[in-house]
Design a protein around this motif. Structure first.
Motif, PDB file in Angstrom:
ATOM      1  N   LEU A   1       0.833  -1.196   0.000  1.00  0.00           N
ATOM      2  CA  LEU A   1       0.000   0.000   0.000  1.00  0.00           C
ATOM      3  C   LEU A   1       0.868   1.246   0.000  1.00  0.00           C
ATOM      4  O   LEU A   1       1.771   1.389   0.823  1.00  0.00           O
ATOM      5  CB  LEU A   1      -0.911   0.018   1.235  1.00  0.00           C
ATOM      6  CG  LEU A   1      -1.812   1.236   1.369  1.00  0.00           C
ATOM      7  CD1 LEU A   1      -2.873   1.246   0.263  1.00  0.00           C
ATOM      8  CD2 LEU A   1      -2.461   1.253   2.740  1.00  0.00           C
ATOM      9  N   VAL A   2       0.597   2.137  -0.944  1.00  0.00           N
ATOM     10  CA  VAL A   2       1.220   3.456  -0.980  1.00  0.00           C
ATOM     11  C   VAL A   2       0.131   4.435  -0.562  1.00  0.00           C
ATOM     12  O   VAL A   2      -0.907   4.525  -1.209  1.00  0.00           O
ATOM     13  CB  VAL A   2       1.742   3.811  -2.391  1.00  0.00           C
ATOM     14  CG1 VAL A   2       2.277   5.234  -2.426  1.00  0.00           C
ATOM     15  CG2 VAL A   2       2.791   2.812  -2.849  1.00  0.00           C
ATOM     16  N   ARG A   3       0.383   5.134   0.529  1.00  0.00           N
ATOM     17  CA  ARG A   3      -0.592   6.112   1.020  1.00  0.00           C
ATOM     18  C   ARG A   3      -0.001   7.505   0.857  1.00  0.00           C
ATOM     19  O   ARG A   3       1.075   7.786   1.370  1.00  0.00           O
ATOM     20  CB  ARG A   3      -0.917   5.860   2.482  1.00  0.00           C
ATOM     21  CG  ARG A   3      -2.041   6.749   2.994  1.00  0.00           C
ATOM     22  CD  ARG A   3      -2.345   6.497   4.441  1.00  0.00           C
ATOM     23  NE  ARG A   3      -1.251   7.070   5.213  1.00  0.00           N
ATOM     24  CZ  ARG A   3      -0.855   6.614   6.383  1.00  0.00           C
ATOM     25  NH1 ARG A   3      -1.415   5.557   6.913  1.00  0.00           N
ATOM     26  NH2 ARG A   3       0.130   7.201   7.034  1.00  0.00           N
ATOM     27  N   VAL A   4      -0.701   8.335   0.117  1.00  0.00           N
ATOM     28  CA  VAL A   4      -0.282   9.728  -0.055  1.00  0.00           C
ATOM     29  C   VAL A   4      -1.135  10.546   0.900  1.00  0.00           C
ATOM     30  O   VAL A   4      -2.347  10.641   0.739  1.00  0.00           O
ATOM     31  CB  VAL A   4      -0.460  10.197  -1.517  1.00  0.00           C
ATOM     32  CG1 VAL A   4      -0.030  11.645  -1.666  1.00  0.00           C
ATOM     33  CG2 VAL A   4       0.318   9.290  -2.467  1.00  0.00           C
ATOM     34  N   ASP A   5      -0.492  11.108   1.916  1.00  0.00           N
ATOM     35  CA  ASP A   5      -1.236  11.814   2.955  1.00  0.00           C
ATOM     36  C   ASP A   5      -1.660  13.215   2.556  1.00  0.00           C
ATOM     37  O   ASP A   5      -2.679  13.711   3.025  1.00  0.00           O
ATOM     38  CB  ASP A   5      -0.395  11.909   4.234  1.00  0.00           C
ATOM     39  CG  ASP A   5      -0.221  10.553   4.895  1.00  0.00           C
ATOM     40  OD1 ASP A   5      -1.168   9.748   4.853  1.00  0.00           O
ATOM     41  OD2 ASP A   5       0.865  10.300   5.450  1.00  0.00           O
ATOM     42  N   ASP A   6      -0.885  13.860   1.715  1.00  0.00           N
ATOM     43  CA  ASP A   6      -1.198  15.253   1.400  1.00  0.00           C
ATOM     44  C   ASP A   6      -0.711  15.585  -0.001  1.00  0.00           C
ATOM     45  O   ASP A   6       0.297  15.060  -0.466  1.00  0.00           O
ATOM     46  CB  ASP A   6      -0.517  16.170   2.420  1.00  0.00           C
ATOM     47  CG  ASP A   6      -1.017  17.603   2.369  1.00  0.00           C
ATOM     48  OD1 ASP A   6      -2.131  17.838   1.867  1.00  0.00           O
ATOM     49  OD2 ASP A   6      -0.295  18.489   2.830  1.00  0.00           O
ATOM     50  N   TRP A   7      -1.447  16.448  -0.664  1.00  0.00           N
ATOM     51  CA  TRP A   7      -1.051  16.946  -1.982  1.00  0.00           C
ATOM     52  C   TRP A   7      -1.438  18.414  -2.012  1.00  0.00           C
ATOM     53  O   TRP A   7      -2.613  18.765  -1.973  1.00  0.00           O
ATOM     54  CB  TRP A   7      -1.757  16.176  -3.089  1.00  0.00           C
ATOM     55  CG  TRP A   7      -1.457  16.670  -4.460  1.00  0.00           C
ATOM     56  CD1 TRP A   7      -2.340  17.225  -5.341  1.00  0.00           C
ATOM     57  CD2 TRP A   7      -0.199  16.670  -5.137  1.00  0.00           C
ATOM     58  NE1 TRP A   7      -1.706  17.556  -6.516  1.00  0.00           N
ATOM     59  CE2 TRP A   7      -0.378  17.229  -6.415  1.00  0.00           C
ATOM     60  CE3 TRP A   7       1.079  16.251  -4.774  1.00  0.00           C
ATOM     61  CZ2 TRP A   7       0.650  17.382  -7.331  1.00  0.00           C
ATOM     62  CZ3 TRP A   7       2.111  16.407  -5.681  1.00  0.00           C
ATOM     63  CH2 TRP A   7       1.896  16.954  -6.947  1.00  0.00           C
ATOM     64  N   ASP A   8      -0.426  19.255  -2.031  1.00  0.00           N
ATOM     65  CA  ASP A   8      -0.658  20.685  -1.977  1.00  0.00           C
ATOM     66  C   ASP A   8       0.021  21.343  -3.161  1.00  0.00           C
ATOM     67  O   ASP A   8       1.206  21.129  -3.405  1.00  0.00           O
ATOM     68  CB  ASP A   8      -0.090  21.239  -0.662  1.00  0.00           C
ATOM     69  CG  ASP A   8      -0.403  22.705  -0.462  1.00  0.00           C
ATOM     70  OD1 ASP A   8      -1.440  23.175  -0.956  1.00  0.00           O
ATOM     71  OD2 ASP A   8       0.405  23.387   0.185  1.00  0.00           O
ATOM     72  N   VAL A   9      -0.745  22.108  -3.902  1.00  0.00           N
ATOM     73  CA  VAL A   9      -0.216  22.861  -5.028  1.00  0.00           C
ATOM     74  C   VAL A   9      -0.276  24.330  -4.623  1.00  0.00           C
ATOM     75  O   VAL A   9      -1.336  24.947  -4.668  1.00  0.00           O
ATOM     76  CB  VAL A   9      -1.029  22.607  -6.317  1.00  0.00           C
ATOM     77  CG1 VAL A   9      -0.456  23.394  -7.479  1.00  0.00           C
ATOM     78  CG2 VAL A   9      -1.074  21.125  -6.629  1.00  0.00           C
ATOM     79  N   PRO A  10       0.870  24.883  -4.181  1.00  0.00           N
ATOM     80  CA  PRO A  10       0.837  26.230  -3.628  1.00  0.00           C
ATOM     81  C   PRO A  10       0.538  27.334  -4.632  1.00  0.00           C
ATOM     82  O   PRO A  10      -0.031  28.348  -4.278  1.00  0.00           O
ATOM     83  CB  PRO A  10       2.237  26.408  -3.033  1.00  0.00           C
ATOM     84  CG  PRO A  10       3.083  25.416  -3.737  1.00  0.00           C
ATOM     85  CD  PRO A  10       2.178  24.289  -4.138  1.00  0.00           C
TER      86      PRO A  10
END
Length: 117
Positions: free
Chosen positions: A54-63
């Motif tokens: 399992l690959v879990r991406v906790d956050d994705w922020d495009v500033p």
């Protein structure tokens, strides 16, 4: 792990599953899954024979959204796995297409995008 969480998404029929971050835009999600697909074979190897990884991406922020391109999501997930988990490289090439006023990405020298070979 034996069984991935029910909300996890499978990558290209591999043993790799992933959980995208909450609130991710659909185009970013497609590109992130595409990036994971490029390294799924390597991730399968890292699983040590487990039924699922399992690959879990906790956050994705495009500033800054100015000139943002969704392809960056694929590049970012690959770079993160390279830097933090020793996944081998995918040569990510970037050139600027003046006619389209966009960056053009290549993956190991080939232009590709989600859902197209």
């Amino acid at each position: 792990m034996d069984d991935p969480p029910h909300e996890a998404r499978r990558i290209d029929g591999s043993g790799v599953w992933w959980l995208p971050p909450q609130g991710i835009m659909p185009a970013d999600e497609k590109w992130m899954a595409f990036g994971l697909g490029l390294v799924a074979g390597q991730l399968d190897t890292l699983s040590g024979g487990a039924d699922a990884l399992l690959v879990r991406v906790d956050d994705w922020d495009v500033p800054m959204l100015t000139d943002y391109q969704e392809e960056v999501a694929a590049a970012a997930v690959i770079e993160c796995l390279q830097q933090n988990y020793g996944v081998g490289g995918v040569d990510i090439g970037v050139t600027f297409d003046r006619e389209r006023n966009r960056y053009r990405f290549t993956w190991d020298g080939v232009s590709a995008e989600p859902g197209r070979s």
